[in-house]
Motif scaffolding. Structure first.
Motif, short mmCIF file in Angstrom:
data_model
loop_
_atom_site.label_atom_id
_atom_site.label_comp_id
_atom_site.label_asym_id
_atom_site.label_seq_id
_atom_site.Cartn_x
_atom_site.Cartn_y
_atom_site.Cartn_z
N GLU A 1 47.52 132.61 37.16
CA GLU A 1 47.87 132.95 38.47
C GLU A 1 49.03 133.51 38.53
OE1 GLU A 1 46.07 131.70 42.07
OE2 GLU A 1 44.80 130.07 41.05
N CYS B 1 45.55 126.04 40.64
CA CYS B 1 46.40 127.07 40.26
C CYS B 1 46.50 126.92 38.83
CB CYS B 1 47.23 127.51 41.21
SG CYS B 1 48.44 129.00 40.32
N ARG C 1 44.65 126.91 44.52
CA ARG C 1 44.33 128.12 43.90
C ARG C 1 44.52 129.30 45.03
NH1 ARG C 1 41.89 129.03 39.57
NH2 ARG C 1 40.98 127.04 38.27
N ASN D 1 48.16 133.54 43.43
CA ASN D 1 48.26 134.83 42.69
C ASN D 1 48.30 135.85 43.99
OD1 ASN D 1 45.49 134.83 43.40
ND2 ASN D 1 44.86 135.24 41.34
#
Length: 686
Positions: free
Chosen positions: A372, A368, A345, A348
């Protein structure tokens, strides 16, 4: 450094050389044919200085293409003082030297750097341009570096200093002629060490402190491998390229190369060096494709200048370090053919990313997800796989593909991912993927689109005739592995830039025809469309495409009807299970026919006029047929080459080859029409 002699190269006849030079100058269709013809006298003098050598003539043609078609400019090239330079070895060519000197400074550096790449190893345009950017050869706004680098690459092609691989798409792969490569090695001899194969152990040929670029390719046995420790003297390196196995001992590390900007290692071992990667504070480019890498350092964020990470083929690599999302300068990430099925994660935040290959969709856990991708608006190339895992179209909406105004290449794959299988998908699965794909509409700037493993019965809404005009920049459309879809994109005349349409493994499509390019709108569609149909087991008909210029058919066993192609220039057939040539060849008349088949069919074709295949292809102007030598793993070793007018028939298959394809020693047949008719009546047996 080994030089490549010229003495074995055939010289061109003067008129043939002029034709080659002229075609290089006007090859972009710039309508300057007549202006060039007025300068033939100067062109012939330039050809004389090239000694009629084909490569030299091509290189000079590429140089003249950059000049104005003015007598004064051509005379300047003819009288350039470099023609009389005496320092170069005889094996090298002054035409290449002249072309090199005409390059601007940055392009000279790019050209010399390209010559570092080991011959025979594939380096994609993306990787080459990234290397140039990492070395600082490409100057411009940070947003435009890849675009500028691609222009540099195109200039080297235009000058014939590198040549596109004929089997690669869109000039993504190029080759460099041995003579050009030797010239580049000679020019860079004081600061670059290039040692390939048997030379790789000779790493003491230059003062190690002067060497800033080192390229090694090893083909040694395990007991005779080059040792990593033998490289430790080269502490000034900015570029290190290694292909093949190298012996790494306990304690070996990368810390000896503090100036390194480019590290490219292909094949072999890398895990032992992985933990010392973070010592390379200035590294911009990291490629460890096809190595045994199983991990990357958890503190990879310390490598804050990293722009390019290529992990292609690292099939032992199962995860990325969480800190990878902190690499703010990252522009390229290649995950193809790895075992990575989820992304940490925070992805982005990598808003500088330009090219992302094989982004895996994971919808659960602390990983993710598709959304994203939303903020990554600088993306130029994006591959997504595992879209079958997206359970709601809302995630597709949040990816905001339509807003990515720089995106030119997009690949959408339903399948792929950990534990993936090819089991039949239920009806509700069809409906779910339809809704997801409906929200993945590409931006209008898209040029190259691939859809793979799509298991719905209908195409996405944005591919219907009512909406497809929004993709007006599309040049290449590829649809692969469509197990259920009975539709095909229609009204392609609304895509004025379309050049290539590929439909591969479309199991339910039975016919391809005028719905692609309706006759009523045909005048709006430019010429030059190429269509490829491959592995379509129920395809029966391709018909009525009056502006189609190139058609490729690969393993479509039920195809019976091929008609309505008055503009067809080239037909390519590839099917190693064909026992005879298809009857439909008699219904069309392309200018060129290329065939790849097995040896037994090629042997029959080689019997010429007395072959049962003769009437199927003899009306075609030029035919080239090939078969592989499976015993020795040689592609296209056997051939038949036929020209209708002026008549020519050549083959290296002996007429006594038997039907099972066991070949006797090759017999080369070259003959006139009279000789051929006499020969066929005596020796070619049906």
């Amino acid at each position: 450094m080994a030089m490549v002699p010229y003495y074995h190269v055939d010289r061109l006849e003067p008129e043939d050389a002029w034709s080659l030079l002229r075609n290089q100058v006007v090859r972009n269709g710039n309508n300057d044919d007549q202006k060039v013809d007025t300068l033939k006298d100067i062109g012939m003098e330039i050809i004389a200085k090239c000694d009629g050598l084909p490569l030299a003539v091509k290189v000079m043609g590429g140089l003249l293409q950059q000049k104005r078609i003015w007598r004064r400019d051509w005379e300047y090239v003819l009288n350039y003082s470099i023609w009389s330079v005496s320092q170069m070895p005889e094996e090298l060519n002054y035409a290449i030297y002249l072309s090199y000197q005409d390059l601007h400074r940055s392009l000279k550096s790019c050209f010399l750097h390209y010559a570092l790449l080991p011959k025979g190893n594939v380096f994609m345009e993306n990787s080459v341009v990234s290397m140039w950017i990492s070395e600082g050869f490409v100057h411009g706004n940070s947003c435009d570096l890849e675009v500028l680098g691609k222009e540099y690459y195109a200039q080297l092609i235009a000058r014939n200093l590198i040549e596109p691989d004929p089997w690669a798409r869109d000039q993504e792969i190029c080759n460099m002629h041995d003579v050009v490569r030797s010239f580049a090695h000679y020019v860079a001899r004081d600061e670059a060490l290039i040692a390939h194969k048997s030379e790789a152990r000779q790493t003491n040929m230059l003062d190690s402190q002067n060497v800033v670029r080192l390229s090694l390719e090893t083909k040694e046995s395990e007991s005779n491998r080059l040792e990593w420790s033998s490289l430790q003297a080269y502490t000034s390196l900015r570029t290190l390229i290694l292909v093949g196995q190298i012996k790494i001992n306990q304690g070996d590390s990368l810390v000896l190369f503090p100036c390194l900007r480019i590290l490219s290692i292909e094949g072999g071992s890398f895990d032992a060096l992985s933990k010392s990667l973070v010592q390379l504070k200035h590294l911009r480019y990291l490629s460890i494709r096809g190595t045994d890498t199983s991990k990357l350092p958890e503190d990879i964020a310390k490598m804050k200048f990293l722009q390019h990470i290529n992990l292609v083929g690292c099939d032992h690599l199962e995860k990325l370090p969480g800190a990878i999302v902190k690499l703010q300068q990252l522009r390229f990430l290649g995950l193809n053919e790895t075992s990575i099925y989820n992304i940490p994660r925070g992805f982005n935040g990598l808003t500088n990313l330009r090219k992302l290959y094989d982004f895996p969709v994971h919808m659960f856990g602390n990983w993710c997800s598709l959304e994203e991708l939303g903020p990554l608006n600088q993306l130029m190339h994006l591959d997504i796989f595992g879209l079958k895992n997206v359970h709601s179209p809302s995630f597709a909406i949040k990816a905001r593909l339509g807003e990515k105004v720089h995106l030119s290449n997009l690949s959408l794959q339903c399948v792929g991912g950990e534990g993936d299988d090819q089991q039949l998908v239920k009806e509700e699965g069809h409906q779910k993927i339809e809704k997801v794909f409906d929200e993945l509409c590409p931006p209008s700037c898209i040029e190259d689109l691939k859809i793979q493993g799509y298991f719905s019965k209908r195409l996405p809404r944005w591919m219907t005739s009512a909406a497809i005009a929004t993709l007006g920049s599309l040049r290449i459309l590829m649809m692969v592995d469509l197990p259920y879809c009975t539709e095909q994109p229609d009204d392609l005349c609304q895509l004025p830039s379309l050049e290539i349409l590929i439909i591969d493994s479309a199991l339910a499509i039975k016919s391809v025809g005028p719905e692609l390019l309706p006759q009523s709108a045909m005048e709006n569609f430019g010429p030059g469309l190429q269509i490829q149909m491959a592995a379509c087991p129920v395809l029966e008909r391709i018909s009525n495409l009056p502006k189609l210029q190139e058609l490729r058919i690969n393993s479509c066993p039920k195809l019976k009807v091929l008609e309505g192609f008055p503009a067809l220039q080239r037909l390519v057939l590839e099917d190693y299970n064909m026992r005879t040539l298809p009857e439909y060849l008699q219904d069309i008349n392309p200018r060129h026919l290329d065939i790849d088949c097995d040896v037994s069919l090629l042997t029959s074709i080689a019997k010429g006029k007395s072959s049962p295949e003769w009437d199927k292809f003899s009306h075609i102007k030029q035919v080239r047929a090939y078969a592989d030598d499976d015993d020795n793993n040689i592609e296209r070793k056997w051939y038949v080459k036929y020209t209708r007018h002026p008549f020519s028939f050549r083959t290296n298959i002996s007429p006594s080859a038997n039907a099972s394809g066991k070949l006797t020693p090759p017999l080369l047949i070259r003959c006139t029409l009279t000789e051929y008719l006499s020969y066929s009546s005596k020796y070619l047996i049906t």
